[in-house]
Scaffold this active site. Sequence first.
Site: not given
Length: 379
Positions: A46, A98, A170, A195
């Site tokens: 992790r 978004y 972003d 994306k």
Amino acid sequence: MKLGTKFIHAGVEPDPTTGAIMTPIYQTSTYVQEAPAKHKGYEYARSQNPTRTALEKAYAEIENGKFGLAFSSGVAATDAVLKLLEPGNEVIAGNDMYGGTYRLFTKVFEKFGIRFHYVNMGDPANVKQHINSNTKLIWAETPTNPLMNIADIAALATIAQGSNVLLCVDNTFATPYLQNPLDLGADIVMHSATKYLGGHSDVIQGALMMNDADLREKLYFIQKSCGAVPGPMDCFLVLRGIKTLHIRMQRHSENGAKIAHWLRNNPKVAKVYWCGFEDHPGYAVAKEQMRDFGGMMSFTLKDDSVDIAKKVLSSTKLFALAESLGGVESLINHPATMTHASIPREERIKNGLTDSLIRLSVGIEDAEDLIADLQQAIG
Ligand SMILES: *Cc1c(COP(=O)(O)O)cnc(C)c1O
């Protein structure tokens, strides 16, 4: 170094144990230590994983930053940035960003006492007006989804720096091939790597890039404490995707320009939203801060009804009807009933998101075939 060379080599060195040219997928949860606390820098997956380390180095390099951090999704990356804040802090965000970011802000973080102001970021004065001593973060998206509005990153950075506020951009739609917000003064860049960075519609992932070492430490602490980390296979897929980002984005942009102009000349089309048109209100800023205009666009039909739009959406054969964007294949989407259905109709229409608005993620197929597909669907 030029962009293509950078994207192909970013973060990657031949594997030291074997010479493997591709970074191996280190599918492990833990690492054997020679003696208590004597290890090779990897303790538990992790906190650290070598495939992720290579990708995080690549993330930093492609955005011209010093540090990169990988997250299990784009919204997990956004969530980490918001966790820098404390109750009573205020955030200024765009009013057409978004939908998942808006949902995270309003439905999750508001109840922890964070206050949000949503403004039209096309004019930086609207941002400045809301700055006060509680403001800690400006959250900008440019170009926006789905109306392709443009915010001036350098102007926002000047406002942020003058007020001791963080600016996070972003950069999902533009990608580092088209735009580098850190170079323009942003403090953090966020990506949905799902994306264009991944680019092949086969992975969910998010990224943060930054220059400040303190900020990196704080965000790394959140990453390992909250645990929204991507697995090594997903890191491998994004590393592979980044290697072709420049040639994909070149073709997305070429196809985007051809299709935007074709749509604009189609008698059944009312308006085309694409930031490469000289009469787009954000064109001058886009031309200044972007290298090209990409393959994202939206358009409305002269017959502005959900039924006609649905007919077009169900008739395309190459453009697949789906949410998401940025993959090699072209996608078509109906914001009113799909990605932006959660926004009340009046609110939606007030912001220009009409019933017939159709969003395209133009892929890298041959433009002639894509145009023929739209022609038969629009009729
Ligand atoms: C998809 C997307 C996100 C969210 O990313 P996920 O990987 O889906 O969590 C954030 N911002 C933009 C602009 C996006 O398109």
